[in-house]
Enzyme design. Structure first.
Site: not given
Length: 397
Positions: A129, A217
């Protein structure tokens, strides 16, 4: 010394489809899967053939999550499909395009799919991530990363906070090489992959600046068996105040799936969200608007909407807000809750009386005013004939 102030009214959030975000990333040199976009089944078939990939992923393009587990009214299950046969892509696209896809985030009737993305499917050996976002505590952008990707980052933060890594970015220096390499190492990339990941991190920051983003993101930022670092899925949030210099980005705004009432509200710089209750809320200030909804719910009622007029509201906006509220067939009463510290109560009063006079208000109206010009405004409202004939109550608490 007098200060001249200008109220800035927020606009509706910019919504981009997945393929549009990927296109922006591609233009900034970020590694993404090869893909094409199709509006017809025949275009999807041709795109699948042009990809010449070992495996192909077909994705329905709507502004909602949970597509993989969604259901089409054509009978097809799933808005995301993998196949090795280009001919199957055409068949699947034929059951997607023009049909409604229902997921956990769409209305009950679903959302009509008008576009599909045909992309090269890549195997992922490891998922991480990575995000860049604005952080008030750091007064600027911050990198956030975790070697645990492909899942809800909030769950990772709650269960294994030691696997969340942060790096503040100096807005004058940008992302330094040592920072990018350190973050890549924290994400678990080793050897040549660490350098490759660091390069992707710097390119993502370039994109962050280039499009005036408030957040980029990537989940997952993946590693493939062939030794590639690829951004498989991304979400980009934009600074709406930068629209004047990001015209090409904002021109991509997909408003076809937006709620018509929310779109009408945005036209008048009103922040509106429809809810499922029967008591319409007419409030200034987001905090007060949320508190008003909570109070209604606390006492057994159900708010029909969230509506924040903001501090720089004009009489015309008040009138248009009433038009939106009274057009909702679910509304059985209207509660006006105004704090006059950031808006002149007289403006609200003039808008209310104009709306009652012209819209022939037929539901009970409760008005709570507090603050600037309250006394004069109260006398004006109580003496207005268009309100004397209505179910009208004026409160001052």
């Amino acid at each position: 010394m007098l200060m001249q102030c200008t109220w800035l009214s927020p606009r509706r959030w910019l919504n981009l489809q997945e393929y549009q975000s990927k296109k922006l990333m591609q233009e900034s040199g970020v590694a993404v899967q090869r893909f094409y976009v199709a509006d017809t089944a025949s275009e999807a078939l041709e795109a699948a053939k042009r990809l010449n990939a070992k495996e192909i992923v077909l994705k329905a393009q709507i502004l909602a999550g949970g597509r993989g587990k969604g259901v089409f009214d054509s009978g097809l299950k799933g808005g995301v499909h993998l196949t090795k046969d280009p001919a199957v892509v055409g068949e699947l696209a034929n059951k997607m395009l023009g049909f409604n896809l229902t997921t956990k985030q769409t209305p009950k009737e679903g959302v009509k799919v008008k576009t599909v993305m045909v992309a090269e499917a890549l195997d992922i050996t490891r998922e991480t991530y990575f995000a860049i976002l604005m952080d008030r505590s750091c007064n600027g952008p911050v990198m956030v990363g975790s070697p645990q990707g492909g899942m809800d980052i909030e769950e990772v933060a709650a269960s294994t906070p030691e696997l969340i890594f942060k790096e503040a970015i100096d807005i004058f220096e940008g992302v330094r090489d040592d920072q990018a390499l350190r973050m890549a190492a924290n994400l678990g990339f080793k050897g040549a992959l660490q350098r490759q990941a660091a390069d992707q991190i710097k390119r993502l920051y370039d994109l962050f600046l280039k499009v005036d983003a408030t957040q980029v993101e990537v989940n997952p930022l993946g590693e493939t068996p062939e030794g590639q670092v690829v951004c498989f899925d991304a979400k980009i949030n934009f600074d709406d105040n930068a629209e004047f210099r990001q015209k090409s980005v904002f021109a991509m705004d997909d408003m076809t799936e937006a709620d018509p009432t929310e779109m009408a509200a945005a036209k008048w710089d009103l922040k509106y969200i429809g809810l499922d209750g029967n008591i319409a809320c007419f409030v200034n200030g987001a905090g007060l608007a949320m508190a008003t909804c909570d109070i209604i719910d606390l006492h057994g009622g159900k708010p029909a909407n969230f509506l924040d007029l903001g501090g720089g509201v004009k009489e015309k906006q008040v009138y248009e807000a009433f038009k939106l509220l009274t057009a909702d067939p679910k509304v059985e009463a209207i509660l006006v809750n105004i704090f006059g510290g950031i808006v002149n109560c007289a403006i609200i009063a003039n808008g209310i009386t104009k709306a009652c006079r012209e819209l022939e208000l037929k539901v009970p109206l409760v008005v709570r005013l507090e603050g600037k010009t309250l006394n004069q405004t109260a006398s004006f409202l109580l003496g207005t004939s268009s309100l004397q004939r209505k179910n009208f109550m004026l409160m001052s608490i």
